[in-house]
Write a protein that holds these residues in place. Structure first.
Motif, PDB file in Angstrom:
ATOM      1  N   PHE A   1      54.493  63.999  62.631  1.00 19.01           N
ATOM      2  CA  PHE A   1      54.118  65.214  61.908  1.00 19.01           C
ATOM      3  C   PHE A   1      55.338  65.892  61.280  1.00 19.01           C
ATOM      4  CE2 PHE A   1      53.750  69.870  61.999  1.00 19.01           C
ATOM      5  CZ  PHE A   1      52.716  70.045  61.098  1.00 19.01           C
ATOM      6  N   ALA A   2      56.447  65.941  61.993  1.00 14.38           N
ATOM      7  CA  ALA A   2      57.640  66.628  61.485  1.00 14.38           C
ATOM      8  C   ALA A   2      58.111  66.009  60.165  1.00 14.38           C
ATOM      9  CB  ALA A   2      58.761  66.582  62.522  1.00 14.38           C
ATOM     10  N   GLY A   3      58.083  64.676  60.086  1.00 17.06           N
ATOM     11  CA  GLY A   3      58.485  64.015  58.842  1.00 17.06           C
ATOM     12  C   GLY A   3      57.522  64.315  57.702  1.00 17.06           C
ATOM     13  N   ASP A   4      56.213  64.288  57.993  1.00 17.11           N
ATOM     14  CA  ASP A   4      55.224  64.602  56.971  1.00 17.11           C
ATOM     15  C   ASP A   4      55.392  66.028  56.463  1.00 17.11           C
ATOM     16  OD1 ASP A   4      54.039  62.096  57.109  1.00 17.11           O
ATOM     17  OD2 ASP A   4      52.638  62.695  58.673  1.00 17.11           O
ATOM     18  N   LEU A   5      55.622  66.949  57.398  1.00 18.21           N
ATOM     19  CA  LEU A   5      55.789  68.351  57.024  1.00 18.21           C
ATOM     20  C   LEU A   5      57.034  68.547  56.153  1.00 18.21           C
ATOM     21  CD1 LEU A   5      55.047  71.366  57.333  1.00 18.21           C
ATOM     22  CD2 LEU A   5      56.401  71.385  59.444  1.00 18.21           C
ATOM     23  N   GLY A   6      58.137  67.956  56.568  1.00 19.90           N
ATOM     24  CA  GLY A   6      59.387  68.140  55.828  1.00 19.90           C
ATOM     25  C   GLY A   6      59.326  67.603  54.413  1.00 19.90           C
ATOM     26  N   ILE A   7      58.769  66.396  54.241  1.00 21.52           N
ATOM     27  CA  ILE A   7      58.744  65.795  52.912  1.00 21.52           C
ATOM     28  C   ILE A   7      57.785  66.543  51.988  1.00 21.52           C
ATOM     29  CG2 ILE A   7      56.926  64.095  53.370  1.00 21.52           C
ATOM     30  CD1 ILE A   7      60.153  63.553  51.328  1.00 21.52           C
ATOM     31  N   SER A   8      56.675  67.062  52.530  1.00 23.16           N
ATOM     32  CA  SER A   8      55.743  67.824  51.700  1.00 23.16           C
ATOM     33  C   SER A   8      56.343  69.158  51.278  1.00 23.16           C
ATOM     34  CB  SER A   8      54.426  68.056  52.457  1.00 23.16           C
ATOM     35  OG  SER A   8      53.718  66.847  52.606  1.00 23.16           O
ATOM     36  N   LEU A   9      57.040  69.821  52.193  1.00 20.70           N
ATOM     37  CA  LEU A   9      57.719  71.068  51.837  1.00 20.70           C
ATOM     38  C   LEU A   9      58.754  70.835  50.744  1.00 20.70           C
ATOM     39  CD1 LEU A   9      58.240  72.816  55.289  1.00 20.70           C
ATOM     40  CD2 LEU A   9      56.975  73.737  53.345  1.00 20.70           C
ATOM     41  N   GLU A  10      59.473  69.728  50.853  1.00 14.56           N
ATOM     42  CA  GLU A  10      60.490  69.414  49.852  1.00 14.56           C
ATOM     43  C   GLU A  10      59.852  69.170  48.487  1.00 14.56           C
ATOM     44  OE1 GLU A  10      63.862  65.962  48.960  1.00 14.56           O
ATOM     45  OE2 GLU A  10      62.933  66.116  50.952  1.00 14.56           O
TER      46      GLU A  10
ATOM     47  N   THR B   1      48.029  73.007  46.047  1.00 13.41           N
ATOM     48  CA  THR B   1      46.787  72.322  45.683  1.00 13.41           C
ATOM     49  C   THR B   1      47.069  70.947  45.097  1.00 13.41           C
ATOM     50  OG1 THR B   1      45.685  74.438  45.250  1.00 13.41           O
ATOM     51  CG2 THR B   1      44.714  72.463  44.250  1.00 13.41           C
ATOM     52  N   TYR B   2      48.115  70.849  44.265  1.00 14.28           N
ATOM     53  CA  TYR B   2      48.437  69.579  43.623  1.00 14.28           C
ATOM     54  C   TYR B   2      49.278  68.663  44.509  1.00 14.28           C
ATOM     55  CZ  TYR B   2      46.468  71.277  39.276  1.00 14.28           C
ATOM     56  OH  TYR B   2      45.606  71.731  38.314  1.00 14.28           O
ATOM     57  N   LEU B   3      49.604  69.116  45.719  1.00 19.11           N
ATOM     58  CA  LEU B   3      50.376  68.261  46.617  1.00 19.11           C
ATOM     59  C   LEU B   3      49.618  66.985  46.956  1.00 19.11           C
ATOM     60  CD1 LEU B   3      52.786  67.794  48.573  1.00 19.11           C
ATOM     61  CD2 LEU B   3      51.420  68.951  50.313  1.00 19.11           C
ATOM     62  N   VAL B   4      48.342  67.111  47.291  1.00 23.02           N
ATOM     63  CA  VAL B   4      47.550  65.930  47.659  1.00 23.02           C
ATOM     64  C   VAL B   4      47.460  64.972  46.486  1.00 23.02           C
ATOM     65  CG1 VAL B   4      45.299  65.127  48.458  1.00 23.02           C
ATOM     66  CG2 VAL B   4      46.246  67.251  49.365  1.00 23.02           C
ATOM     67  N   VAL B   5      47.289  65.519  45.272  1.00 19.39           N
ATOM     68  CA  VAL B   5      47.264  64.671  44.078  1.00 19.39           C
ATOM     69  C   VAL B   5      48.595  63.945  43.923  1.00 19.39           C
ATOM     70  CG1 VAL B   5      47.019  64.662  41.575  1.00 19.39           C
ATOM     71  CG2 VAL B   5      45.598  66.190  42.961  1.00 19.39           C
ATOM     72  N   ALA B   6      49.686  64.676  44.134  1.00 20.01           N
ATOM     73  CA  ALA B   6      51.009  64.075  43.968  1.00 20.01           C
ATOM     74  C   ALA B   6      51.243  62.963  44.982  1.00 20.01           C
ATOM     75  CB  ALA B   6      52.087  65.145  44.113  1.00 20.01           C
ATOM     76  N   GLU B   7      50.739  63.113  46.182  1.00 19.22           N
ATOM     77  CA  GLU B   7      51.006  62.129  47.227  1.00 19.22           C
ATOM     78  C   GLU B   7      50.049  60.937  47.175  1.00 19.22           C
ATOM     79  OE1 GLU B   7      53.358  64.913  50.429  1.00 19.22           O
ATOM     80  OE2 GLU B   7      51.252  64.502  50.809  1.00 19.22           O
ATOM     81  N   ILE B   8      49.192  60.907  46.162  1.00 17.87           N
ATOM     82  CA  ILE B   8      48.439  59.681  45.894  1.00 17.87           C
ATOM     83  C   ILE B   8      49.378  58.631  45.310  1.00 17.87           C
ATOM     84  CG2 ILE B   8      46.612  58.691  44.432  1.00 17.87           C
ATOM     85  CD1 ILE B   8      45.133  61.318  44.637  1.00 17.87           C
ATOM     86  N   VAL B   9      50.435  59.076  44.652  1.00 17.22           N
ATOM     87  CA  VAL B   9      51.307  58.185  43.893  1.00 17.22           C
ATOM     88  C   VAL B   9      52.180  57.381  44.861  1.00 17.22           C
ATOM     89  CG1 VAL B   9      52.994  58.053  42.034  1.00 17.22           C
ATOM     90  CG2 VAL B   9      51.317  59.904  42.059  1.00 17.22           C
ATOM     91  N   ALA B  10      51.645  56.276  45.353  1.00 11.84           N
ATOM     92  CA  ALA B  10      52.407  55.320  46.161  1.00 11.84           C
ATOM     93  C   ALA B  10      53.220  55.995  47.251  1.00 11.84           C
ATOM     94  CB  ALA B  10      53.322  54.494  45.263  1.00 11.84           C
ATOM     95  N   ALA B  11      52.626  56.992  47.925  1.00 14.69           N
ATOM     96  CA  ALA B  11      53.339  57.690  48.995  1.00 14.69           C
ATOM     97  C   ALA B  11      53.099  56.991  50.323  1.00 14.69           C
ATOM     98  CB  ALA B  11      52.875  59.138  49.076  1.00 14.69           C
ATOM     99  N   ASN B  12      54.050  57.117  51.228  1.00 16.37           N
ATOM    100  CA  ASN B  12      53.868  56.605  52.591  1.00 16.37           C
ATOM    101  C   ASN B  12      54.211  57.668  53.621  1.00 16.37           C
ATOM    102  OD1 ASN B  12      56.614  56.720  52.317  1.00 16.37           O
ATOM    103  ND2 ASN B  12      56.944  54.512  52.444  1.00 16.37           N
ATOM    104  N   SER B  13      54.271  58.943  53.175  1.00 15.03           N
ATOM    105  CA  SER B  13      54.524  60.054  54.080  1.00 15.03           C
ATOM    106  C   SER B  13      54.063  61.331  53.401  1.00 15.03           C
ATOM    107  CB  SER B  13      56.020  60.153  54.431  1.00 15.03           C
ATOM    108  OG  SER B  13      56.784  60.370  53.260  1.00 15.03           O
ATOM    109  N   GLY B  14      53.969  62.404  54.178  1.00 16.51           N
ATOM    110  CA  GLY B  14      53.546  63.688  53.640  1.00 16.51           C
ATOM    111  C   GLY B  14      52.187  64.102  54.174  1.00 16.51           C
TER     112      GLY B  14
ATOM    113  N   LEU C   1      50.797  76.988  55.941  1.00 16.70           N
ATOM    114  CA  LEU C   1      52.067  76.967  55.217  1.00 16.70           C
ATOM    115  C   LEU C   1      51.989  77.824  53.951  1.00 16.70           C
ATOM    116  CD1 LEU C   1      52.993  73.184  55.516  1.00 16.70           C
ATOM    117  CD2 LEU C   1      54.143  75.097  56.632  1.00 16.70           C
ATOM    118  N   GLY C   2      50.886  77.682  53.218  1.00 20.36           N
ATOM    119  CA  GLY C   2      50.713  78.506  52.029  1.00 20.36           C
ATOM    120  C   GLY C   2      50.643  79.984  52.368  1.00 20.36           C
ATOM    121  N   LEU C   3      49.950  80.319  53.466  1.00 22.29           N
ATOM    122  CA  LEU C   3      49.840  81.716  53.871  1.00 22.29           C
ATOM    123  C   LEU C   3      51.206  82.289  54.247  1.00 22.29           C
ATOM    124  CD1 LEU C   3      48.086  84.176  54.592  1.00 22.29           C
ATOM    125  CD2 LEU C   3      47.808  83.188  56.880  1.00 22.29           C
TER     126      LEU C   3
END
Length: 284
Positions: free
Chosen positions: A86-95, A222-235, A262-264
């Motif tokens: 989870f920590a890795g997923d959280l960090g890369i999405s925040l970045e 909102t667009y994070l999930v869309v962005a992580e469709i692009v050949a992602a392996n984390s987030g 996180l958004g809140l």
């Protein structure tokens, strides 16, 4: 009786007793609300859907495979933290969200300031922004993969596209709301165009600009999930999409709740910054 010991009745002297202040109603239009009542209403607003969710799950009105209960989601979330990175997923999405949002802000702010101040700039900038902002960001995924590859740049670019064009238009609208009297007063005092823009227009529009940042930051998530469709392996978005393939609805719920929190948190930080920078608006 001595005059010093005699009580003088308000009725005899014609004096009026001070009236007690009427208690302020909480449901007045645009009325004030203390911290404790505000916190109580906030807790009620959060607790009500959670209790309804728990009731629907425990009463088996909706099967748990489709709607797991709050306790099931909490257990899955703990397993995600302990065993599933989870920590890795959280960090890369925040970045990714931070880079996409900040890059959009850095470019959109001067463009919005120009479009909201000068009519020729408005004519050059706004029609193009209006045209592109109606294109769905998800449609740019194949292009981003061709142009930027499958690395981090393509994911940040999707978040940028999802926020930039709306941000420019909203910034321009905020700048146009600056009262014309302030600009005319500065011109009367001999202010140059540069001075008027940076010392009159921008400071006056700054509270509204920061509010626009709060709104568009939500779009970035909102667009994070869309962005992580692009050949992602984390987030976080990738974890939600992966959980969908294996019908792990409890993990999907957990991921959505984490993104919401996180958004809140970021929204409240920007709100606190707004109060700190512009305390006079709160007093008004």
């Amino acid at each position: 009786m001595n005059a010093s010991t005699t009580e003088i009745s308000p009725k005899r002297t014609g004096a009026t007793m001070p009236k007690r202040a009427a208690p302020q109603r909480q449901w007045t239009i645009r009325g004030a609300l203390g911290r404790r009542p505000y916190a109580a209403y906030a807790i009620l607003g959060v607790a009500t859907p959670i209790l309804l969710w728990a009731f629907l799950s425990e009463a088996a009105i909706v099967p748990k495979i489709f709607m797991p209960g709050p306790w099931d989601v909490l257990k899955r979330f703990w397993s995600w933290i302990a065993n599933e990175g989870f920590a890795g997923d959280l960090g890369i999405s925040l970045e990714r969200v931070s880079l996409g949002f900040i890059s959009s802000l850095v470019i959109a702010l001067p463009l919005g300031l120009l479009a909201g101040t000068f009519k020729p700039a408005e004519a050059i900038i706004e029609p193009a922004m209006d045209f592109i902002r109606y294109m769905p960001a998800v449609a740019f995924v194949p292009l981003m993969m061709l142009w930027c590859g499958i690395g981090e740049l393509s994911k940040v670019s999707i978040i940028f596209i999802g926020t930039f064009f709306q941000m420019v238009l909203m910034f321009a609208d905020d700048v146009r709301k600056v009262p014309l009297q302030q600009i005319e007063a500065a011109q009367t005092m001999g202010g140059t165009r540069r001075e008027i823009v940076y010392r009159v227009i921008f400071p006056s529009a700054a509270p509204a600009l920061l509010t626009t940042c709060r709104i568009t930051l939500g779009w970035a998530w909102t667009y994070l999930v869309v962005a992580e469709i692009v050949a992602a392996n984390s987030g976080l978005g990738y974890a939600i999409l992966k959980a969908q393939r294996f019908l792990q609805t409890d993990k999907i719920f957990a991921g959505l709740i984490v993104i919401g929190f996180l958004g809140l948190i970021q929204d409240q930080l920007l709100r606190a910054l707004h109060h700190a920078l512009f305390p006079y608006l709160r007093r008004q």
